[in-house]
Design a protein around this motif. Structure first.
Motif, PDB file in Angstrom:
ATOM      1  N   ALA A   5       0.842  -1.197   0.000  1.00 38.88           N
ATOM      2  CA  ALA A   5       0.000   0.000   0.000  1.00 38.88           C
ATOM      3  C   ALA A   5       0.870   1.238   0.000  1.00 38.88           C
ATOM      4  O   ALA A   5       1.897   1.301   0.656  1.00 38.88           O
ATOM      5  N   SER A   6       0.440   2.242  -0.768  1.00 40.82           N
ATOM      6  CA  SER A   6       1.191   3.491  -0.858  1.00 40.82           C
ATOM      7  C   SER A   6       0.504   4.533  -0.004  1.00 40.82           C
ATOM      8  O   SER A   6      -0.255   5.352  -0.499  1.00 40.82           O
ATOM      9  N   GLY A   7       0.754   4.513   1.285  1.00 42.58           N
ATOM     10  CA  GLY A   7       0.071   5.417   2.188  1.00 42.58           C
ATOM     11  C   GLY A   7       0.877   6.640   2.553  1.00 42.58           C
ATOM     12  O   GLY A   7       0.428   7.477   3.323  1.00 42.58           O
ATOM     13  N   GLN A   8       2.098   6.778   1.972  1.00 43.07           N
ATOM     14  CA  GLN A   8       2.960   7.870   2.396  1.00 43.07           C
ATOM     15  C   GLN A   8       2.326   9.230   2.162  1.00 43.07           C
ATOM     16  O   GLN A   8       2.376  10.109   3.009  1.00 43.07           O
ATOM     17  N   TYR A 122     -10.719  18.274 -11.800  1.00 44.53           N
ATOM     18  CA  TYR A 122     -10.108  17.204 -12.584  1.00 44.53           C
ATOM     19  C   TYR A 122      -8.828  16.670 -11.942  1.00 44.53           C
ATOM     20  O   TYR A 122      -8.128  17.373 -11.221  1.00 44.53           O
ATOM     21  N   TYR A 123      -8.547  15.405 -12.260  1.00 45.51           N
ATOM     22  CA  TYR A 123      -7.311  14.748 -11.847  1.00 45.51           C
ATOM     23  C   TYR A 123      -6.757  13.929 -13.007  1.00 45.51           C
ATOM     24  O   TYR A 123      -7.468  13.620 -13.971  1.00 45.51           O
ATOM     25  N   GLY A 124      -5.491  13.550 -12.872  1.00 43.63           N
ATOM     26  CA  GLY A 124      -4.898  12.523 -13.713  1.00 43.63           C
ATOM     27  C   GLY A 124      -4.766  11.244 -12.905  1.00 43.63           C
ATOM     28  O   GLY A 124      -5.012  11.218 -11.699  1.00 43.63           O
ATOM     29  N   VAL A 125      -4.371  10.153 -13.550  1.00 43.84           N
ATOM     30  CA  VAL A 125      -4.158   8.869 -12.887  1.00 43.84           C
ATOM     31  C   VAL A 125      -2.681   8.738 -12.514  1.00 43.84           C
ATOM     32  O   VAL A 125      -1.806   8.936 -13.352  1.00 43.84           O
ATOM     33  N   ASP A 126      -2.411   8.430 -11.249  1.00 46.11           N
ATOM     34  CA  ASP A 126      -1.046   8.178 -10.793  1.00 46.11           C
ATOM     35  C   ASP A 126      -0.756   6.692 -10.999  1.00 46.11           C
ATOM     36  O   ASP A 126      -1.073   5.854 -10.152  1.00 46.11           O
ATOM     37  N   GLU A 127      -0.155   6.361 -12.136  1.00 45.43           N
ATOM     38  CA  GLU A 127       0.050   4.962 -12.503  1.00 45.43           C
ATOM     39  C   GLU A 127       0.983   4.227 -11.549  1.00 45.43           C
ATOM     40  O   GLU A 127       0.896   3.006 -11.409  1.00 45.43           O
ATOM     41  N   SER A 128       1.870   4.962 -10.882  1.00 47.27           N
ATOM     42  CA  SER A 128       2.896   4.317 -10.067  1.00 47.27           C
ATOM     43  C   SER A 128       2.333   3.634  -8.827  1.00 47.27           C
ATOM     44  O   SER A 128       2.999   2.783  -8.232  1.00 47.27           O
ATOM     45  N   ARG A 129       1.110   3.983  -8.417  1.00 45.24           N
ATOM     46  CA  ARG A 129       0.553   3.391  -7.200  1.00 45.24           C
ATOM     47  C   ARG A 129      -0.956   3.147  -7.297  1.00 45.24           C
ATOM     48  O   ARG A 129      -1.681   3.259  -6.309  1.00 45.24           O
ATOM     49  N   SER A 130      -1.407   2.801  -8.496  1.00 46.08           N
ATOM     50  CA  SER A 130      -2.832   2.523  -8.713  1.00 46.08           C
ATOM     51  C   SER A 130      -3.016   1.072  -9.140  1.00 46.08           C
ATOM     52  O   SER A 130      -2.532   0.669 -10.209  1.00 46.08           O
ATOM     53  N   ASN A 144      -2.507  -3.145 -12.887  1.00 50.59           N
ATOM     54  CA  ASN A 144      -1.899  -1.827 -12.699  1.00 50.59           C
ATOM     55  C   ASN A 144      -2.677  -0.825 -13.551  1.00 50.59           C
ATOM     56  O   ASN A 144      -2.681  -0.906 -14.775  1.00 50.59           O
ATOM     57  N   ILE A 145      -3.379   0.097 -12.899  1.00 50.69           N
ATOM     58  CA  ILE A 145      -4.242   1.043 -13.599  1.00 50.69           C
ATOM     59  C   ILE A 145      -3.398   2.095 -14.316  1.00 50.69           C
ATOM     60  O   ILE A 145      -2.448   2.650 -13.758  1.00 50.69           O
ATOM     61  N   LYS A 146      -3.772   2.385 -15.565  1.00 57.09           N
ATOM     62  CA  LYS A 146      -3.015   3.279 -16.438  1.00 57.09           C
ATOM     63  C   LYS A 146      -3.882   4.434 -16.927  1.00 57.09           C
ATOM     64  O   LYS A 146      -5.106   4.401 -16.837  1.00 57.09           O
TER      65      LYS A 146
END
Length: 233
Positions: A5-8, A122-130, A144-146
């Motif tokens: 999990a990327s909770g930082q 609006y947002y973009g998708v953060d692929e590194s932790r989705s 891995n969501i892109k």
């Protein structure tokens, strides 16, 4: 296969808005089918929230969607959702998917949305932790969501009244793709796809001060219309 999990970012940033995220159900102005996640290449129908999901927005400009979505055809096919969003491009264009009547006045039988002043963000998708982490039939498989079909508009994700494309209520839509990290069940679906959507209804918890007045009117209108409409599940 576990994904850490990327909770930082959530620990470093403060929550400014918290939303209950639900499956987006279509009203008379909506298009397509009712769902939370559309993953058509999996051949498992539409995915809906098992319980309510959560969308949190942080003061560093990021957001995070979590919850569990399950196939409406097979309860043993489900995914744990952990999708992060970051700042959108400056070149953002709304994707208005509702039928034309959504932008007519309520007195004329319309949805009451102001087409020229939607107030969406609006947002973009953060692929590194989705990621979607599979359970049941999909155990040991991770998606891995892109960035997806929204990329050419400068944003993959839009929020606001009518933004889900399913109804005039408060919601979110995202156009995404995915790459699959295969486990033992490597043959059960295509390894990657750019055909995937997220469509959710949002209820503020608690109601953000900026939306109190608009929210009472908009959510009340949506509740009345939803009670009169037909839910396509």
């Amino acid at each position: 296969m576990a994904i850490a999990a990327s909770g930082q970012a959530a620990e470093a940033a403060s929550v400014v808005n918290r939303w209950e995220a639900n499956t987006a159900y279509k009203d008379q102005f909506g298009i397509g089918n009712s769902h939370a996640f559309a993953l058509p290449d999996l051949g498992a129908g539409r995915f809906v929230f098992q319980d309510n999901g959560v969308l949190e927005e942080y003061d560093d400009g990021t957001a995070r969607l979590t919850g569990t979505v399950v196939s409406n055809q097979d309860s043993n096919k489900f995914w744990e959702v952990d999708v992060w969003f970051d700042a959108a491009s400056n070149k953002v264009k709304a994707k208005k998917e509702l039928k034309d009547g959504a932008y007519d006045s309520v007195s004329e039988g319309g949805g009451g949305l102001d087409e020229d002043n939607l107030g969406w963000w609006y947002y973009g998708v953060d692929e590194s932790r989705s990621f979607l982490t599979g359970g049941g039939y999909y155990e040991d498989i991770v998606l891995n969501i892109k960035d997806g079909k929204g990329y050419d508009r400068g944003a993959e994700v839009q929020l606001g009244y009518g933004a889900s494309g399913k109804n005039v209520g408060m919601g979110m839509a995202a156009w995404i793709g995915y790459d699959a990290i295969h486990g033992e069940e490597a043959g059960v679906f295509i390894a990657n796809s750019m055909r995937a959507d997220i469509n959710v209804d949002l209820i503020a918890v608690p109601e953000p001060a900026s939306l109190v007045g608009l929210g009472l009117v908009g959510l009340g209108l949506y509740a009345r219309r939803k009670s009169q409409g037909t839910e396509d599940t």
